[in-house]
Motif scaffolding. Structure first.
Motif, mmCIF file in Angstrom:
data_model
loop_
_atom_site.group_PDB
_atom_site.id
_atom_site.type_symbol
_atom_site.label_atom_id
_atom_site.label_comp_id
_atom_site.label_asym_id
_atom_site.label_seq_id
_atom_site.Cartn_x
_atom_site.Cartn_y
_atom_site.Cartn_z
ATOM 1 N N THR A 189 -45.710 -64.987 74.720
ATOM 2 C CA THR A 189 -44.910 -63.835 75.146
ATOM 3 C C THR A 189 -44.820 -62.998 73.321
ATOM 4 O O THR A 189 -45.137 -62.399 72.851
ATOM 5 N N GLN A 190 -44.809 -64.160 72.116
ATOM 6 C CA GLN A 190 -45.155 -63.584 71.252
ATOM 7 C C GLN A 190 -46.036 -63.436 70.576
ATOM 8 O O GLN A 190 -46.319 -62.209 69.984
ATOM 9 N N ASN A 249 -47.564 -59.908 71.414
ATOM 10 C CA ASN A 249 -46.553 -58.973 71.142
ATOM 11 C C ASN A 249 -46.260 -58.092 70.052
ATOM 12 O O ASN A 249 -46.349 -57.534 69.418
ATOM 13 N N THR A 252 -45.225 -59.328 78.606
ATOM 14 C CA THR A 252 -43.899 -60.870 78.913
ATOM 15 C C THR A 252 -44.676 -61.933 80.410
ATOM 16 O O THR A 252 -45.353 -61.858 80.759
ATOM 17 N N TYR A 253 -44.553 -63.231 79.326
ATOM 18 C CA TYR A 253 -45.761 -64.646 79.986
ATOM 19 C C TYR A 253 -44.466 -64.606 81.691
ATOM 20 O O TYR A 253 -43.315 -65.565 80.466
ATOM 21 N N GLN A 308 -42.995 -74.611 79.409
ATOM 22 C CA GLN A 308 -41.523 -73.849 79.208
ATOM 23 C C GLN A 308 -41.753 -73.184 77.746
ATOM 24 O O GLN A 308 -41.580 -71.794 77.897
ATOM 25 N N GLN A 309 -41.418 -73.919 76.828
ATOM 26 C CA GLN A 309 -41.583 -73.626 75.920
ATOM 27 C C GLN A 309 -42.629 -72.868 75.028
ATOM 28 O O GLN A 309 -42.442 -71.833 74.258
ATOM 29 N N TRP A 310 -43.764 -73.093 75.740
ATOM 30 C CA TRP A 310 -45.088 -72.474 75.064
ATOM 31 C C TRP A 310 -44.791 -71.108 75.292
ATOM 32 O O TRP A 310 -45.810 -70.236 75.117
ATOM 33 N N GLU A 311 -44.417 -71.235 76.757
ATOM 34 C CA GLU A 311 -44.465 -69.385 77.224
ATOM 35 C C GLU A 311 -44.286 -68.101 76.194
ATOM 36 O O GLU A 311 -44.361 -67.577 76.400
ATOM 37 N N GLY A 312 -42.787 -68.418 75.354
ATOM 38 C CA GLY A 312 -41.964 -68.014 74.761
ATOM 39 C C GLY A 312 -42.966 -67.693 73.895
ATOM 40 O O GLY A 312 -43.332 -66.058 73.324
ATOM 41 N N TYR A 313 -43.490 -68.932 73.103
ATOM 42 C CA TYR A 313 -44.875 -68.479 72.108
ATOM 43 C C TYR A 313 -46.436 -67.547 72.869
ATOM 44 O O TYR A 313 -46.693 -66.873 72.065
#
Ligand code: NG1
Ligand code: ZN
Length: 538
Positions: A94-95, A98, A23-24, A87-92
């Motif tokens: 994490t993706q 993983n 997780t980022y 923030q939105q790129w933190e999701g990328y």
């Protein structure tokens, strides 16, 4: 352009460890160093995508685990302005981390490209640095493979503090692009020059104070502060005397061990290797030099006195407000804290300094964004991480102010110097050190005088290991639990039994624990409250 076959081939050398879910988080990816190679390879690719998305602006990548043990490491991305990754790129991130197979990885990259309408043919560049951890070089190698795989230009800054990387990223994007010299050297030189010059400007011709001892946590802050102090001395060697201890970055096992800002703040005690006497002034940095706390021994009973992030915020806000007033400027000043700020500090800011105080969720980016709402936004976490932001509006007013009296002129010059002395991209232990020292020199204050603004309420922070910390959900800047249902009411009942009682519970964003914070008017009450609330959580 992006050569997906090349990425796939390179990725085969950095397979994802099947059993780990990354997780980022608030501080990027952070864990035992041996789990990080595949992640950091992929972060190199993400940096390239981010740079392409932002019209070839330079992205920063820092490899560090800050105050965590030497065996850990971590990585985070820095946006062109020197701020944390959007923030939105933190999701990328994490993706990407993983994606189980090389094919999955390619699929995730393609989805990021299409979701963001990224032009694959855009140039991209990244600068990166690491702290002194032994695992650093191997992880840098993985990062370089990722950067190469996506055909991006990478600039290795070598060993740097986290704030140096932030500042240099900003510099490359918004100041004159250097045409000669290696980035590794420039990232030091430009940084030292800027802060050494601003320090002298801020100090003026005021007499210097007694020497200050700096515990560098046996990390990167040690060599960097030494060089910065030499730059300061080159201009005038009568202004700042610093003695650096815990500066061993060669021996294994010493980084952050029984020393450093986190050790001092959480244990409220002196680090090893720091023989402190009454009258001495000292401070501790953390492992990547983005946090600082100050301390001394009380002269009447020799007890340990901590000057943490809350005290720094009070000192900074008080001085800036005074200068703004003297200068006759129409500039609003605000302070941003988290729920971990001591209740007394908030009361002092609101009642004595009459400055608006906002409370936000833990994590630098929340503080940073809130601080941007003021002309001058002072933000510090209690643990010593923070800075002061001067908005374009404030800078404009300061730089174009009319100077009617000599007093006004002096105040305006001082304000100008302060805007240059604080690292506005991110909290920076070295810049904060000079900033605090400059204010104390201007005021000719001892630590005791600084400390006497208000007295901290006794407080306690405890970690509770629970089966699943995800079930703890909060609201109200993390001060109120909405889940598990009914728990907050029980906490409220307990808190009501103590004078000046305050307590809250939240899941940590960086460790697998739940944190319980409590304060009350006496040490005994505070410890009892913390213990009882922890009992409810467990
Ligand atoms: P978590 O683990 O989410 O409490 C900790 C610190 C933060 C911040 C982050 C990032 C406390 C109570 N929490 O967050 O202030 O520094 O780490 O490093 O100190
Ligand atoms: Zn740090």
């Amino acid at each position: 352009t992006i050569d997906y076959d090349k990425i796939k081939k390179a990725s085969a050398k950095y397979p994802k460890l099947k059993e780990i879910n990354y997780t980022y988080g608030t501080a990027g990816f952070r864990m035992k160093a041996e789990y990080l190679e595949s992640v950091i390879f992929r972060v190199g690719i993400l940096g390239g995508l981010r740079s392409k998305k932002l019209n070839s602006k330079v992205i920063g990548i820092m490899i560090t685990a800050s105050h965590n043990p030497e065996a850990d490491n971590g990585v985070k991305l820095v946006d062109p302005s020197g701020e944390m990754l959007e923030q939105q790129w933190e999701g990328y991130a994490t993706q990407l981390a993983n994606a189980q197979s090389d094919d999955d990885l390619i699929a995730v990259i393609k989805s990021i490209v299409s979701e963001n309408g990224i032009d694959e043919s855009k140039e991209a560049s990244i600068v990166y640095a690491r702290d002194t951890r032994p695992s650093g070089p191997k992880l840098v190698a993985a990062l370089e493979e990722g950067i190469k795989a996506i055909n991006v230009v990478g600039g290795n800054l070598g060993v740097k503090t986290t704030p140096q990387l932030h500042y240099f990223t900003y510099y490359l994007n918004y100041c004159e692009k250097p045409t000669e010299g290696s980035y590794e050297e420039l990232a030091d030189k430009l940084y030292y020059q800027k802060f050494a010059e601003a320090f002298h400007k801020a100090v003026g011709d005021n007499p210097c104070l007694s020497p200050i001892t700096i515990d560098a946590a046996n990390g990167v802050g040690a060599p960097k502060l030494k060089e910065l102090a030499e730059w300061i001395d080159k201009i005038n060697n009568n202004v700042f005397e610093v003695e650096i201890i815990n500066d061993d970055i060669k021996s294994q096992g010493k980084l952050n061990f029984n020393c450093g800002a986190d050790y001092v703040k959480s244990g409220q005690k002196i680090p090893t290797g720091a023989p402190l006497s009454v009258g001495d002034r000292a401070a501790s940095l953390d492992g990547d030099a983005d946090r600082i706390v100050f301390y001394y021994l009380n002269d009447y009973d020799g007890t340990f006195r901590l000057l943490d992030g809350d005290k720094i915020a009070a000192l900074a806000a008080g001085f800036i407000i005074e200068l703004v007033k003297t200068a006759g400027l129409d500039i609003n000043v605000g302070v941003v804290q988290t729920a971990y700020a001591n209740g007394s500090s908030r009361a002092y800011l609101e009642k004595e300094l009459k400055v608006p105080v906002a409370c936000v969720s833990t994590g630098v980016k929340h503080l940073h964004h809130k601080a941007q709402e003021y002309d001058v936004g002072v933000y510090f976490e209690a643990n010593g991480h923070g800075t002061v932001l001067f908005s374009p509006n404030a800078l404009n007013k300061i730089n174009s102010a009319e100077k009617r009296t000599a007093e006004q002129e002096k105040a305006i010059k001082k304000l100008q110097a302060l805007t240059e002395l604080i690292n506005q991209t991110v909290g920076d232990a070295l810049s904060d050190l000079l900033f605090v020292e400059a204010i104390l020199i201007n005021r000719q204050w001892t630590f005791h005088q600084w400390d006497s603004a208000y007295t901290d309420l006794p407080n306690r922070l405890v970690k509770v290991v629970v089966e699943n910390r995800q079930i703890f959900k909060t609201t109200n800047a993390e001060q109120t639990l909405v889940e598990p249902k009914g728990l907050q009411e029980k906490i409220d009942k307990l808190v009501a039994q103590y004078k000046d009682g305050r307590s809250f519970v939240r899941p940590s964003g960086t460790e697998d624990v739940v944190r319980v914070y409590a304060e009350a008017s006496t040490r005994k009450d505070c410890d009892e409250l913390a213990f009882k609330v922890a009992g409810l959580v467990y």
